[in-house]
Write a protein that holds these residues in place. Structure first.
Motif, PDB file in Angstrom:
ATOM      1  N   ALA A  15     -13.730  47.440  85.859  1.00  0.00           N
ATOM      2  CA  ALA A  15     -13.411  48.683  86.562  1.00  0.00           C
ATOM      3  C   ALA A  15     -13.233  49.822  85.564  1.00  0.00           C
ATOM      4  CB  ALA A  15     -12.156  48.512  87.411  1.00  0.00           C
ATOM      5  N   GLU A  16     -12.549  49.543  84.461  1.00  0.00           N
ATOM      6  CA  GLU A  16     -12.322  50.577  83.447  1.00  0.00           C
ATOM      7  C   GLU A  16     -13.644  51.166  82.968  1.00  0.00           C
ATOM      8  OE1 GLU A  16     -10.799  51.183  78.852  1.00  0.00           O
ATOM      9  OE2 GLU A  16     -10.386  49.274  79.834  1.00  0.00           O
ATOM     10  N   THR A  17     -14.596  50.303  82.668  1.00  0.00           N
ATOM     11  CA  THR A  17     -15.907  50.754  82.178  1.00  0.00           C
ATOM     12  C   THR A  17     -16.590  51.647  83.213  1.00  0.00           C
ATOM     13  OG1 THR A  17     -16.138  48.746  80.863  1.00  0.00           O
ATOM     14  CG2 THR A  17     -18.146  49.978  81.334  1.00  0.00           C
ATOM     15  N   ALA A  18     -16.618  51.200  84.452  1.00  0.00           N
ATOM     16  CA  ALA A  18     -17.279  51.969  85.512  1.00  0.00           C
ATOM     17  C   ALA A  18     -16.564  53.292  85.775  1.00  0.00           C
ATOM     18  CB  ALA A  18     -17.344  51.133  86.786  1.00  0.00           C
ATOM     19  N   ILE A  19     -15.253  53.268  85.777  1.00  0.00           N
ATOM     20  CA  ILE A  19     -14.481  54.486  86.039  1.00  0.00           C
ATOM     21  C   ILE A  19     -14.703  55.505  84.931  1.00  0.00           C
ATOM     22  CG2 ILE A  19     -12.151  55.445  86.273  1.00  0.00           C
ATOM     23  CD1 ILE A  19     -11.370  52.640  87.469  1.00  0.00           C
ATOM     24  N   ARG A  20     -14.748  55.054  83.688  1.00  0.00           N
ATOM     25  CA  ARG A  20     -14.998  55.973  82.573  1.00  0.00           C
ATOM     26  C   ARG A  20     -16.350  56.668  82.728  1.00  0.00           C
ATOM     27  NH1 ARG A  20     -11.386  55.873  78.445  1.00  0.00           N
ATOM     28  NH2 ARG A  20     -10.064  54.022  78.210  1.00  0.00           N
ATOM     29  N   LYS A  21     -17.359  55.914  83.161  1.00  0.00           N
ATOM     30  CA  LYS A  21     -18.694  56.500  83.373  1.00  0.00           C
ATOM     31  C   LYS A  21     -18.654  57.547  84.484  1.00  0.00           C
ATOM     32  CE  LYS A  21     -21.319  52.530  81.745  1.00  0.00           C
ATOM     33  NZ  LYS A  21     -22.214  51.417  82.120  1.00  0.00           N
ATOM     34  N   CYS A  22     -17.979  57.207  85.575  1.00  0.00           N
ATOM     35  CA  CYS A  22     -17.859  58.154  86.693  1.00  0.00           C
ATOM     36  C   CYS A  22     -17.106  59.409  86.264  1.00  0.00           C
ATOM     37  CB  CYS A  22     -17.135  57.503  87.868  1.00  0.00           C
ATOM     38  SG  CYS A  22     -18.084  56.228  88.702  1.00  0.00           S
ATOM     39  N   LYS A  23     -16.013  59.201  85.545  1.00  0.00           N
ATOM     40  CA  LYS A  23     -15.197  60.330  85.105  1.00  0.00           C
ATOM     41  C   LYS A  23     -16.019  61.277  84.230  1.00  0.00           C
ATOM     42  CE  LYS A  23     -10.936  61.484  82.775  1.00  0.00           C
ATOM     43  NZ  LYS A  23     -10.679  61.493  81.377  1.00  0.00           N
ATOM     44  N   GLU A  24     -16.813  60.711  83.338  1.00  0.00           N
ATOM     45  CA  GLU A  24     -17.657  61.534  82.464  1.00  0.00           C
ATOM     46  C   GLU A  24     -18.689  62.315  83.280  1.00  0.00           C
ATOM     47  OE1 GLU A  24     -19.242  63.552  79.413  1.00  0.00           O
ATOM     48  OE2 GLU A  24     -17.380  62.397  79.376  1.00  0.00           O
TER      49      GLU A  24
END
Length: 67
Positions: A15-24
């Motif tokens: 989830a952390e990896t995916a959320i970081r991508k979305c946030k960017e």
């Protein structure tokens, strides 16, 4: 799978990896409200992974976004 569900089911690293991508992406698209929402969810993922210093840093960034 939703990111919230992933965190709750113990998949916080994914989830952390995916959320970081979305946030960017939200940042690049200048969608501050969505970036803030992603930041808050990222804090939850980081806390689930016991990454307190990173969660605190993200909380500071979230406060800046909210202001």
């Amino acid at each position: 799978m939703s990111m919230r569900l992933a965190i709750e089911e113990g998949h916080s690293s994914d989830a952390e990896t995916a959320i970081r991508k979305c946030k960017e992406q939200f940042h690049q698209d200048q969608q501050a409200d969505d970036e803030l929402a992603a930041s808050i969810m990222l804090i939850d993922a980081l806390l689930a992974e016991s990454k307190l210093p990173e969660a605190e840093s993200e909380a500071g960034q979230s406060k800046s976004l909210a202001d």
